[in-house]
Design a protein around this motif. Structure first.
Motif, short mmCIF file in Angstrom:
data_model
loop_
_atom_site.label_atom_id
_atom_site.label_comp_id
_atom_site.label_asym_id
_atom_site.label_seq_id
_atom_site.Cartn_x
_atom_site.Cartn_y
_atom_site.Cartn_z
N MET A 14 0.83 -1.21 0.00
CA MET A 14 0.00 0.00 0.00
C MET A 14 0.87 1.26 0.00
O MET A 14 0.57 2.22 -0.71
N VAL A 15 1.93 1.26 0.76
CA VAL A 15 2.84 2.41 0.77
C VAL A 15 3.49 2.58 -0.59
O VAL A 15 3.58 3.70 -1.12
N ALA A 16 3.92 1.49 -1.20
CA ALA A 16 4.53 1.57 -2.53
C ALA A 16 3.54 2.06 -3.57
O ALA A 16 3.90 2.83 -4.47
N ALA A 17 2.29 1.66 -3.46
CA ALA A 17 1.27 2.11 -4.41
C ALA A 17 0.92 3.58 -4.21
O ALA A 17 0.60 4.29 -5.16
N ALA A 18 0.99 4.07 -2.98
CA ALA A 18 0.62 5.46 -2.69
C ALA A 18 1.76 6.45 -2.92
O ALA A 18 1.52 7.65 -3.10
N ALA A 19 3.00 5.99 -2.94
CA ALA A 19 4.15 6.89 -3.05
C ALA A 19 4.10 7.82 -4.26
O ALA A 19 4.35 9.02 -4.12
N PRO A 20 3.80 7.33 -5.47
CA PRO A 20 3.75 8.26 -6.61
C PRO A 20 2.69 9.35 -6.44
O PRO A 20 2.92 10.50 -6.82
N ALA A 21 1.56 9.01 -5.86
CA ALA A 21 0.52 10.01 -5.64
C ALA A 21 0.96 11.06 -4.63
O ALA A 21 0.69 12.25 -4.79
N VAL A 22 1.67 10.63 -3.60
CA VAL A 22 2.18 11.57 -2.59
C VAL A 22 3.20 12.51 -3.23
O VAL A 22 3.16 13.72 -3.02
#
Length: 158
Positions: A14-22
């Motif tokens: 989940m963190v890896a999936a959210a990183a680009p959006a952040v």
């Protein structure tokens, strides 16, 4: 034990999936901050040119100070490589442009809508340090017959 491993793997995914959006949100917020600074420069320059008479030197000229907060890296903002008024760092000055670069992106140029030419006597005014920064704008009559110009320099921190 299996539940703990699965939970940890899901958290990492989940963190890896959210990183680009952040990262995208950080860059957008920083760009908005710098663009708002450009808007304030536009308003100050137009106001100065419309309401003041030009002087023969910066010391005698009507001036405006425009402040902005240079963003630092945080969960909500990306730290720009630089913010420059008058041109790109290391390049020629005297341009009606605000230049800035965000991490891992090319330099962005934002044209300033000013009614008179811009002069940056010592080259572009470049900011790299975080915190409150100030630009001083003065309406000065040039030595040539081209009329007044907005002289932009680093201002005093207020």
């Amino acid at each position: 034990m299996i539940r703990l491993v699965v939970a940890a793997a899901l958290a990492v995914a989940m963190v890896a999936a959210a990183a680009p959006a952040v990262e995208d949100a950080q860059a957008t917020r920083t760009a908005d901050t710098v663009e708002a600074f450009g808007d304030r420069l536009d308003r100050a320059g137009r106001s100065l040119a419309a309401t003041s008479d030009s002087a023969t030197s910066v010391d005698l000229a009507a001036t405006r100070g425009v402040a902005f907060t240079y963003p630092g890296a945080s969960w909500t903002t990306a730290r720009p490589a630089f913010v420059a008024v008058g041109g790109r760092p290391g390049g020629p000055g005297n341009r009606s442009v605000l230049a800035y670069a965000l991490p891992s992106s090319p330099t962005r140029l934002r044209a300033l809508s000013l009614p008179v030419p811009v002069r940056t006597p010592t080259g572009p005014v470049v900011f790299r340090g975080r915190g409150r920064q100030t630009v001083s704008i003065a309406l000065v009559t040039g030595a040539d017959a081209d009329g007044p110009a907005l002289v932009i320099s680093r201002g005093d921190a207020a």
